[in-house]
Design a protein around this motif. Sequence first.
Motif, PDB file in Angstrom:
ATOM      1  N   VAL A 121      38.868  41.457  44.756  1.00 44.94           N
ATOM      2  CA  VAL A 121      39.851  41.649  43.693  1.00 44.94           C
ATOM      3  C   VAL A 121      39.236  41.911  42.324  1.00 44.94           C
ATOM      4  N   ILE A 122      37.984  41.526  42.103  1.00 43.21           N
ATOM      5  CA  ILE A 122      37.376  41.787  40.803  1.00 43.21           C
ATOM      6  C   ILE A 122      37.339  43.289  40.523  1.00 43.21           C
ATOM      7  N   THR A 123      37.195  44.082  41.575  1.00 46.59           N
ATOM      8  CA  THR A 123      37.239  45.533  41.414  1.00 46.59           C
ATOM      9  C   THR A 123      38.622  45.980  40.948  1.00 46.59           C
ATOM     10  N   ILE A 124      39.666  45.419  41.550  1.00 53.01           N
ATOM     11  CA  ILE A 124      41.033  45.746  41.151  1.00 53.01           C
ATOM     12  C   ILE A 124      41.259  45.354  39.698  1.00 53.01           C
ATOM     13  N   GLN A 125      40.833  44.151  39.331  1.00 46.35           N
ATOM     14  CA  GLN A 125      41.000  43.687  37.957  1.00 46.35           C
ATOM     15  C   GLN A 125      40.326  44.626  36.968  1.00 46.35           C
ATOM     16  N   THR A 126      39.103  45.029  37.292  1.00 46.45           N
ATOM     17  CA  THR A 126      38.363  45.891  36.380  1.00 46.45           C
ATOM     18  C   THR A 126      39.038  47.260  36.249  1.00 46.45           C
ATOM     19  N   ALA A 171      30.820  45.086  35.231  1.00 42.75           N
ATOM     20  CA  ALA A 171      32.277  44.939  35.248  1.00 42.75           C
ATOM     21  C   ALA A 171      32.715  43.630  34.608  1.00 42.75           C
ATOM     22  N   PHE A 172      31.926  42.571  34.768  1.00 48.91           N
ATOM     23  CA  PHE A 172      32.281  41.295  34.163  1.00 48.91           C
ATOM     24  C   PHE A 172      32.304  41.404  32.647  1.00 48.91           C
ATOM     25  N   ASP A 173      31.436  42.255  32.080  1.00 45.45           N
ATOM     26  CA  ASP A 173      31.451  42.476  30.637  1.00 45.45           C
ATOM     27  C   ASP A 173      32.679  43.273  30.218  1.00 45.45           C
ATOM     28  N   VAL A 174      33.102  44.205  31.075  1.00 48.72           N
ATOM     29  CA  VAL A 174      34.330  44.960  30.780  1.00 48.72           C
ATOM     30  C   VAL A 174      35.508  44.001  30.663  1.00 48.72           C
ATOM     31  N   GLY A 196      46.319  39.026  33.441  1.00 50.18           N
ATOM     32  CA  GLY A 196      46.904  40.269  33.916  1.00 50.18           C
ATOM     33  C   GLY A 196      47.688  40.066  35.199  1.00 50.18           C
ATOM     34  N   ALA A 197      47.384  40.898  36.199  1.00 50.42           N
ATOM     35  CA  ALA A 197      48.083  40.801  37.484  1.00 50.42           C
ATOM     36  C   ALA A 197      47.852  39.463  38.164  1.00 50.42           C
ATOM     37  N   PHE A 198      46.799  38.761  37.764  1.00 53.22           N
ATOM     38  CA  PHE A 198      46.446  37.498  38.408  1.00 53.22           C
ATOM     39  C   PHE A 198      46.918  36.288  37.603  1.00 53.22           C
TER      40      PHE A 198
END
Length: 637
Positions: free
Chosen positions: A507-512, A485-488, A421-423
Amino acid sequence: MNLFEEGTFDGLETSTRGVFRPVRTRFVDDGVPSTELAAHLAARAAGGAGLIVGPAQMLAHSSASGPSFIDAYADRAVTGLSNVADAVHETGTPIVGQLTHTGAEETGDWRMQPQLAPSPAASDATYEMPKPMSHAEIDDVIAGFGTAAANLERAGFDGVELAAGPFSVLRQFLSPRYNTREDEYGGDWCGRARFVNEALAAVGDRTTGPVGLHLSLAELEYGGYEFEDVPAILDALEGYDYLSCTLGTRATYHMTHAGVGATPPDLREPIETVVDIVDVPVMGRLPFTSVDDAADLFEAGVDFVSFTRQLLADAKTLEKARADQRFDRCIQCNQKCLEGVYGHAHGGHVECVVDPRTGRETQLPPLADEEPAAIPQTVLIVGGGVAGMRFAAVATHRGHDVTIREASDSLGGQLEFAANGAFEPFRRSLEDLEAAVIDAGVTVELETPVTAADVDPSWDAVVVATGATPPDVDEYDFEGEVVNAFDVLTGAEVGEDVLLFDDNRWVITIQTGLELLSRDQDVEMVSRDHYPGFRTEQPNLPEFVAQLQRRGATFTGNHTLDAVDAAGTATLRNTLTGDRETRSPDTVVVVGRRHADEDLYLELDSQRDSVYRIGDAVSPRKLDRAYYDGEMLGRRL
């Protein structure tokens, strides 16, 4: 024209048309450049840059100040500046020094003085209201540019460039946002250009080399000048021997130094406009310039291509590209080149995630010059993530016989998980690390989990790089069901109405959040900070926040998730007032923190000697620490 042609302008000859442009380093000691700065710039010159412009943040007058700035106007800085020029010249490369005055784009905290600027217009980056410059102060600052230029010439610099980009009172005089004067230094373009022209003339009078102008082609701020104004601005400016193109202000550096997830402004068309107007050499860049961009920039008409972050990621980029060799690529993370400097990480000096030597040039020799291992060893690495791969390539280069055993069917670890994605730019890191492992001849065994019993005594050393375990949402002890969130991010289904609790702050929050929004879910993001993912690098955070808001996310800041009952009702508590409120979403998603996967290390360490651990197996940290741990152990083993 191509990147590896020799170039010339105003008497200076360059071995290539690649320029290392000014970078803020904080390699300064009380206004004087340090030996680290000389080594840092010389490494880029030795790596194939045909011209060094910099260092950045050299002040022309004492009315601007700060802990990261070089006082180029002061005699006491000349010896340090001479050391910088000499170090670059030893590589056969010319160096042009860049001068600035920060005006409204810095604070006066360092010397407890007001900031001088054209008008009382505060920058959104600093919020400090500057003092409008009197005519006497204007004259004094103009004279300061001349004095600083003379100091650069005394120090052996080959020319002088004036910064009219971010951090610059010169640009502020040009700007309708920052300059509302009604005297001869304001009004129309000719009036607003007067200060710049007088500074160029003062420098030209005190130096014999070329005088360049580094100009923002648009400020990207409300009320500032725009790309459409470039012809009128250039028509009003005079006295420069070359023009270097940039964009933005200090307040817009999240756009001017486009990071992951950012959609950078297009500079090619404005550069074409510049080339058509001026009759001097033009240096061009993009918000992120890669080697592959050089052809487009030359087609746009530039004479030289400016690089910054790519030459921080690999100082020998241009030398390797010229020889058609692989080089490590910038991943646009902005973690150490920008956040490290502005955020004062590790003392606040410039570094790079993908090259631990950047910023440590006086401490670490180039890897090619590193001494071979005194006693070559057979080394087992458990885990093929970033730290494991970096160690493997470095250690093998030094003569060790290295084997990676990775439990999954591919190398990369958490990087494989993150680079989407964005990353997506992070995938460059994964590809470059894998290529380095292959080039080094490391033995790689995939789908090979390792227990302590699998590690026989024949290995001279064992390196545990098992990374970190995903968060366990059961640790929250909520009565109702919540989703990790990791499962999402790996495809778990959720309801249409989602409450996303940010207990990670990165950033994991942003990704999720972006993943959920891509599925057309309604998302409320709850965070103890003002914004979700608040610890994300400041050069990246504004664009991520904008993306989340554009796609419809709602933010509830300064709140934590206290409870989720059996019916799925979530209780939020305001962390400032203590007030509570409830939500009834279809799904609650929790973004938690990872923990070091250290069990194998602890067991092996109790059984044998020469067991090491690196990266997230020590503690879960950012990407730069994984690179650093792997590099440093590989150099010293």
